[in-house]
Design an enzyme around this catalytic site. Structure first.
Site, PDB file in Angstrom:
ATOM      1  N   HIS A  37       0.964  -1.181  -0.028  1.00  0.00           N
ATOM      2  CA  HIS A  37       0.050  -0.035   0.053  1.00  0.00           C
ATOM      3  C   HIS A  37       0.866   1.154  -0.041  1.00  0.00           C
ATOM      4  CE1 HIS A  37      -3.153   2.640  -0.153  1.00  0.00           C
ATOM      5  NE2 HIS A  37      -2.527   3.254   0.766  1.00  0.00           N
ATOM      6  N   TYR A  70       1.924   5.231  -2.565  1.00  0.00           N
ATOM      7  CA  TYR A  70       2.145   6.634  -2.195  1.00  0.00           C
ATOM      8  C   TYR A  70       3.598   7.059  -2.555  1.00  0.00           C
ATOM      9  CZ  TYR A  70      -2.308   6.192  -0.068  1.00  0.00           C
ATOM     10  OH  TYR A  70      -3.792   6.196   0.058  1.00  0.00           O
ATOM     11  N   HIS A  82      -9.240   0.678 -11.598  1.00  0.00           N
ATOM     12  CA  HIS A  82      -8.657   1.474 -10.601  1.00  0.00           C
ATOM     13  C   HIS A  82      -7.292   2.088 -10.617  1.00  0.00           C
ATOM     14  CE1 HIS A  82      -7.775   3.118  -6.528  1.00  0.00           C
ATOM     15  NE2 HIS A  82      -7.155   2.246  -6.250  1.00  0.00           N
ATOM     16  N   PHE A  83      -6.524   0.848 -10.760  1.00  0.00           N
ATOM     17  CA  PHE A  83      -5.112   1.375 -10.820  1.00  0.00           C
ATOM     18  C   PHE A  83      -4.507   2.099 -12.014  1.00  0.00           C
ATOM     19  CE2 PHE A  83      -4.142  -3.289 -10.992  1.00  0.00           C
ATOM     20  CZ  PHE A  83      -3.556  -3.428 -12.103  1.00  0.00           C
ATOM     21  N   HIS A  84      -5.512   1.867 -13.032  1.00  0.00           N
ATOM     22  CA  HIS A  84      -4.920   2.543 -14.497  1.00  0.00           C
ATOM     23  C   HIS A  84      -5.407   4.095 -14.321  1.00  0.00           C
ATOM     24  CE1 HIS A  84      -4.208  -1.379 -16.171  1.00  0.00           C
ATOM     25  NE2 HIS A  84      -3.094  -0.813 -16.647  1.00  0.00           N
ATOM     26  N   ARG A 108      -9.656 -10.534 -12.811  1.00  0.00           N
ATOM     27  CA  ARG A 108      -8.590 -10.009 -13.012  1.00  0.00           C
ATOM     28  C   ARG A 108      -7.649 -11.160 -12.998  1.00  0.00           C
ATOM     29  NH1 ARG A 108      -5.595  -6.928  -7.960  1.00  0.00           N
ATOM     30  NH2 ARG A 108      -4.049  -6.592  -9.461  1.00  0.00           N
ATOM     31  N   ARG A 109      -6.235 -10.697 -13.254  1.00  0.00           N
ATOM     32  CA  ARG A 109      -5.224 -11.926 -13.282  1.00  0.00           C
ATOM     33  C   ARG A 109      -5.379 -13.269 -14.115  1.00  0.00           C
ATOM     34  NH1 ARG A 109      -4.882 -10.631  -7.580  1.00  0.00           N
ATOM     35  NH2 ARG A 109      -3.436  -9.109  -6.801  1.00  0.00           N
TER      36      ARG A 109
HETATM   37 FE1  HAS Z   1      -5.707   2.022  -4.636  1.00  0.00          FE
HETATM   38  C1  HAS Z   1      -5.912  -1.607  -4.954  1.00  0.00           C
HETATM   39  C2  HAS Z   1      -7.901   1.948  -1.733  1.00  0.00           C
HETATM   40  C3  HAS Z   1      -5.215   5.442  -3.956  1.00  0.00           C
HETATM   41  C4  HAS Z   1      -3.005   1.901  -6.809  1.00  0.00           C
HETATM   42  N1  HAS Z   1      -4.653   0.571  -5.578  1.00  0.00           N
HETATM   43  C5  HAS Z   1      -4.842  -0.864  -5.689  1.00  0.00           C
HETATM   44  C6  HAS Z   1      -3.786  -1.389  -6.663  1.00  0.00           C
HETATM   45  C7  HAS Z   1      -3.052  -0.424  -6.993  1.00  0.00           C
HETATM   46  C8  HAS Z   1      -3.610   0.884  -6.490  1.00  0.00           C
HETATM   47  C9  HAS Z   1      -1.960  -0.672  -7.983  1.00  0.00           C
HETATM   48  O1  HAS Z   1      -9.017  -0.283  -0.123  1.00  0.00           O
HETATM   49  C10 HAS Z   1      -3.841  -2.966  -6.956  1.00  0.00           C
HETATM   50  C11 HAS Z   1      -3.090  -3.686  -6.175  1.00  0.00           C
HETATM   51  C12 HAS Z   1      -3.219  -5.191  -6.435  1.00  0.00           C
HETATM   52  O2  HAS Z   1      -2.512  -5.414  -7.422  1.00  0.00           O
HETATM   53  O3  HAS Z   1      -4.003  -5.959  -5.967  1.00  0.00           O
HETATM   54  N2  HAS Z   1      -6.518   3.343  -3.243  1.00  0.00           N
HETATM   55  C13 HAS Z   1      -7.323   3.212  -2.183  1.00  0.00           C
HETATM   56  C14 HAS Z   1      -7.657   4.406  -1.560  1.00  0.00           C
HETATM   57  C15 HAS Z   1      -6.774   5.422  -1.922  1.00  0.00           C
HETATM   58  C16 HAS Z   1      -6.240   4.617  -3.311  1.00  0.00           C
HETATM   59  C17 HAS Z   1      -8.441   4.471  -0.217  1.00  0.00           C
HETATM   60  N3  HAS Z   1      -4.519   3.517  -5.261  1.00  0.00           N
HETATM   61  C18 HAS Z   1      -4.384   4.684  -4.890  1.00  0.00           C
HETATM   62  C19 HAS Z   1      -3.482   5.414  -5.467  1.00  0.00           C
HETATM   63  C20 HAS Z   1      -2.690   4.452  -6.531  1.00  0.00           C
HETATM   64  C21 HAS Z   1      -3.261   3.114  -5.955  1.00  0.00           C
HETATM   65  C22 HAS Z   1      -2.923   6.787  -5.282  1.00  0.00           C
HETATM   66  C23 HAS Z   1      -1.430   4.397  -7.093  1.00  0.00           C
HETATM   67  C24 HAS Z   1      -0.715   5.649  -7.247  1.00  0.00           C
HETATM   68  N4  HAS Z   1      -6.695   0.794  -3.731  1.00  0.00           N
HETATM   69  C25 HAS Z   1      -7.741   0.716  -2.394  1.00  0.00           C
HETATM   70  C26 HAS Z   1      -8.034  -0.744  -2.085  1.00  0.00           C
HETATM   71  C27 HAS Z   1      -7.483  -1.657  -2.960  1.00  0.00           C
HETATM   72  C28 HAS Z   1      -6.580  -0.786  -4.092  1.00  0.00           C
HETATM   73  C29 HAS Z   1      -8.814  -1.014  -0.977  1.00  0.00           C
HETATM   74  C30 HAS Z   1      -7.695  -3.076  -3.008  1.00  0.00           C
HETATM   75  C31 HAS Z   1      -8.587  -3.562  -3.910  1.00  0.00           C
HETATM   76  C32 HAS Z   1      -9.010  -5.225  -3.854  1.00  0.00           C
HETATM   77  O4  HAS Z   1      -9.814  -5.420  -3.391  1.00  0.00           O
HETATM   78  O5  HAS Z   1      -8.004  -5.688  -4.509  1.00  0.00           O
HETATM   79  C33 HAS Z   1      -6.967   6.853  -1.671  1.00  0.00           C
HETATM   80  O6  HAS Z   1      -5.434   7.328  -1.309  1.00  0.00           O
HETATM   81  C34 HAS Z   1      -7.483   7.655  -2.875  1.00  0.00           C
HETATM   82  C35 HAS Z   1      -7.758   8.940  -2.183  1.00  0.00           C
HETATM   83  C36 HAS Z   1      -7.899   9.996  -3.164  1.00  0.00           C
HETATM   84  C37 HAS Z   1      -8.589  10.850  -3.584  1.00  0.00           C
HETATM   85  C38 HAS Z   1      -8.758  11.717  -4.363  1.00  0.00           C
HETATM   86  C39 HAS Z   1      -8.200  13.203  -4.544  1.00  0.00           C
HETATM   87  C40 HAS Z   1      -8.282  13.993  -5.636  1.00  0.00           C
HETATM   88  C41 HAS Z   1      -7.440  14.879  -6.114  1.00  0.00           C
HETATM   89  C42 HAS Z   1      -7.393  15.548  -7.366  1.00  0.00           C
HETATM   90  C43 HAS Z   1      -7.821  16.945  -7.247  1.00  0.00           C
HETATM   91  C44 HAS Z   1      -8.164  17.401  -8.866  1.00  0.00           C
HETATM   92  C45 HAS Z   1      -8.084  18.695  -9.309  1.00  0.00           C
HETATM   93  C46 HAS Z   1      -8.406  18.940 -10.566  1.00  0.00           C
HETATM   94  C47 HAS Z   1      -7.608  19.869  -8.270  1.00  0.00           C
HETATM   95  C48 HAS Z   1      -9.772  11.239  -2.350  1.00  0.00           C
HETATM   96  C49 HAS Z   1      -6.110  15.223  -5.139  1.00  0.00           C
HETATM   97  C50 HAS Z   1      -9.672  19.564 -10.912  1.00  0.00           C
HETATM   98  C51 HAS Z   1     -10.181  19.170 -12.008  1.00  0.00           C
HETATM   99  C52 HAS Z   1     -11.383  19.015 -12.506  1.00  0.00           C
HETATM  100  C53 HAS Z   1     -11.854  18.697 -13.876  1.00  0.00           C
HETATM  101  C54 HAS Z   1     -12.393  19.654 -11.621  1.00  0.00           C
HETATM  102 CU    CU Z   2      -4.017  -0.066  -0.816  1.00  0.00          CU
END
Ligand code: HAS
Ligand code: CU
Length: 551
Positions: A221, A225, A372-374, A437-438
């Site tokens: 995890h 980050y 999700h991860f893409h 997947r996988r």
């Molecule tokens: Fe995830 C699975 C939960 C973030 C990558 N994640 C994965 C896997 C990868 C991955 C690679 O709880 C697969 C692993 C595998 O091979 O099995 N993930 C989260 C949560 C967050 C999260 C809670 N993941 C990421 C990030 C990744 C990433 C970042 C890569 C860089 N993820 C999971 C969970 C799994 C998971 C479960 C397991 C699923 C399973 O069952 O297998 C949080 O950190 C997300 C918080 C982010 C936000 C978004 C804030 C938005 C921002 C943009 C602002 C935009 C602006 C532009 C200002 C709340 C900062 C404005 C534009 C306009 C057009 C208005």
């Molecule tokens: Cu995670």
């Protein structure tokens, strides 16, 4: 003559890292192209190549090799830019780390090509690779530690010379990311050294599967980050400079990085919510902590919107959304990163769905997760790195990012976005419908009983169309990289590329934010609370030897 002002040592070091990064990027994206076609039953691989081998290469080359090398190139250049040129010691340790990482990378790649390590990037036991694969992984990590510590060494010299001062934001964030990385790797290093290597070389009979998976996700995890924070560094420090303004809030930016150190590690169980060997209480606790780690991302989103709106209004934007039009859309260094941020809104929302204990049942092990991860690492992070590449390489090589290259860059980021919208939407929908997947074999495309896979978007063909556009876009990016490295015209004094760093007013920032001992201490307390009892349980109640599956 090279028209770059970057000290020669750092220039060569960063370029060496970028060379590895973009070679891995090209091969990795090609593997991705193969996958979408295999899953569509449109491609049969030659007998010496196998789906899982290609999938392992794709995951490792893009998610691990491309990202890590790019990140170090960015850190090295940025630390030299903000803290001053590297001394000979810092430089040589960086090179030593780079060499160790690279030996590890090459060993891992050789084992994958040899068909001895088709275990995917998660290398779950009891799937077993050749012992040298695990040695390669260990070397890779150790090399990154050496490079990381070398950067921290450079920072310490600066702090000694500037007693009582807060470090520049870029350096602060680099150190925070290195700390996060080192603590995170402890889990995977323990699993590789004490479990996988003895098992793969046959010194011990079985392996404790549940423990190995838990140690992997203790690392897996925060790994996400480690990819995200360098992208956030670009958002916080570089984007405001391109907009012609300052960092919105220095203390908010530092606090968000501190929160990542605290909360990104004790949350690995959210990848193991369906595993029976962990009591639900510990899963629940780690789910709660996962929701804590969402906060610094929401703070980042707030800070970005504030930067855009304030600057847009300063430039004369009126009304509720008038400021939006004032942003520098014609500058691809900005637009690419803006699109990257926009993708992170659904990407992050999907993460929150995944982390919700019950909803995870629906999506776990389906193509949804791939979707999700893409749109997390594959676009917000990767496209931020593209946006940095457009000036970072010319900054290092002393060449020019010409108007025609800028036009190509626009085509590149837009095609990446279009390809990603197709591919990841299809993946999310197919996942909800139950596509796993996988797995190489799906066959769903031809089964009448499963005709619901024939929707316009929920379709393996849509996924393949997206994947093909992505590969073309990747090839275009590599073309741009080659141009910027060797072919584009030389810059002169006036049009030389710079490393944009926005001013950040730290006069009101509390100094305890830079008290690393405090944050590392609290991080370890949280880790101990979240992991001690469940890991002890796994060790005490381990089932007998697990055997092995070789690929
Ligand atoms: Fe995830 C699975 C939960 C973030 C990558 N994640 C994965 C896997 C990868 C991955 C690679 O709880 C697969 C692993 C595998 O091979 O099995 N993930 C989260 C949560 C967050 C999260 C809670 N993941 C990421 C990030 C990744 C990433 C970042 C890569 C860089 N993820 C999971 C969970 C799994 C998971 C479960 C397991 C699923 C399973 O069952 O297998 C949080 O950190 C997300 C918080 C982010 C936000 C978004 C804030 C938005 C921002 C943009 C602002 C935009 C602006 C532009 C200002 C709340 C900062 C404005 C534009 C306009 C057009 C208005
Ligand atoms: Cu995670």
């Amino acid at each position: 003559m090279i028209n770059s002002k970057v000290p020669k040592g750092e220039r060569k070091l960063a370029l060496a890292n970028l060379g590895f990064a973009y070679t891995a990027f090209l091969i990795g994206t090609l593997c991705g192209l193969f996958q979408v076609f295999i899953r569509n039953d449109a491609l049969t691989l030659p007998s010496w190549l196998d789906y899982y081998q290609v999938l392992t290469a794709h995951g490792l080359l893009l998610a691990i090799v491309f990202t890590t090398y790019f990140i170090f190139a960015f850190f090295q250049t940025g630390m030299s830019r903000t803290l001053g040129a590297f001394g000979p010691k810092v430089l040589s340790w960086n090179w030593i780390g780079f060499a160790i990482t690279s030996v590890g990378t090459i060993l891992v790649v050789i084992m994958i090509i040899a068909g001895e390590a088709s275990v995917l990037y998660t290398f779950y036991a009891p799937l077993q690779a050749h012992g040298l694969f695990y040695i390669g992984l260990a070397l890779f990590v150790i090399g990154t530690w050496v490079q990381g510590f070398a950067l921290v060494g450079h920072y310490r010299v600066w702090r000694k010379q500037n007693k009582g001062e807060l470090s520049p934001l870029f350096a602060f964030m680099t150190v925070a990311t290195v700390i996060l990385w080192v603590i995170a790797c402890l889990g995977v290093v323990a699993a590789v050294l004490f479990q996988f290597i003895p098992w793969a070389f046959g010194w011990v009979e079985g392996i404790n599967v549940e423990l190995s998976r838990s140690l992997f996700w203790y690392f897996g995890h925060p790994l996400v980050y480690f990819w995200l924070l360098p992208a956030y560094m670009a958002w916080y420090v570089i984007v405001p400079k391109i907009l012609g303004t300052k960092v919105f809030s220095d203390s908010l930016a530092r606090l968000s990085f501190v929160l990542f150190i605290l909360f990104s590690i004790p949350v690995g169980f959210h990848h193991q919510l369906t595993e029976p060997g962990i009591a639900s209480f510990w899963k629940f606790l780690q789910t709660v902590l996962t929701f804590m780690v969402i906060i610094p991302s929401l703070m980042t989103a707030f800070s970005m919107f504030a930067t855009f709106e304030l600057r847009g209004r300063e430039l004369g934007g009126r009304g509720v959304f008038g400021w939006f039009r004032k942003l520098p859309w014609k500058d691809v260094r900005f637009t690419s990163i803006f699109i990257a941020m926009a993708f992170f809104i659904p990407g992050g929302a999907g993460g929150i769905i995944n982390a919700s204990f019950q909803m995870n049942e629906v999506i776990h092990n389906t193509l949804w997760v791939v979707g999700h991860f893409h749109i997390t690492v594959g676009t917000p992070v990767a496209m931020t790195f593209f946006g940095l590449t457009f000036w970072l390489i010319p900054y290092l090589t002393g060449r020019r990012f010409t108007k025609s290259l800028q036009r190509l860059a626009f085509i590149q980021v837009i095609s990446w976005s279009v390809g990603m919208v197709f591919m990841s939407t299809a993946q999310h929908l197919l996942g909800l419908l139950g596509a796993p997947r996988r797995t190489a074999y799906t066959g769903y495309a031809h089964d009448d009983a499963l005709a619901w896979f024939d929707g316009i978007l929920s379709n393996h063909v849509t996924m393949a169309v997206g994947g093909s556009i992505l590969f073309l876009s990747a090839a275009l990016l590599v073309f741009i990289v080659v141009q910027l490295w060797w072919i584009a015209p030389q810059a002169n004094e006036k049009n030389r590329e710079t490393f944009p760093v926005a001013p950040s007013d730290s006069s009101a920032t509390p100094h305890f934010l830079e008290n690393w001992k405090l944050w590392i201490g609290i991080a370890f307390v949280l880790i101990a609370i979240a992991y001690t009892v469940p890991l002890a349980d796994m060790i005490q109640h381990a089932p007998p030897g697990s055997g092995r599956f070789q690929t």
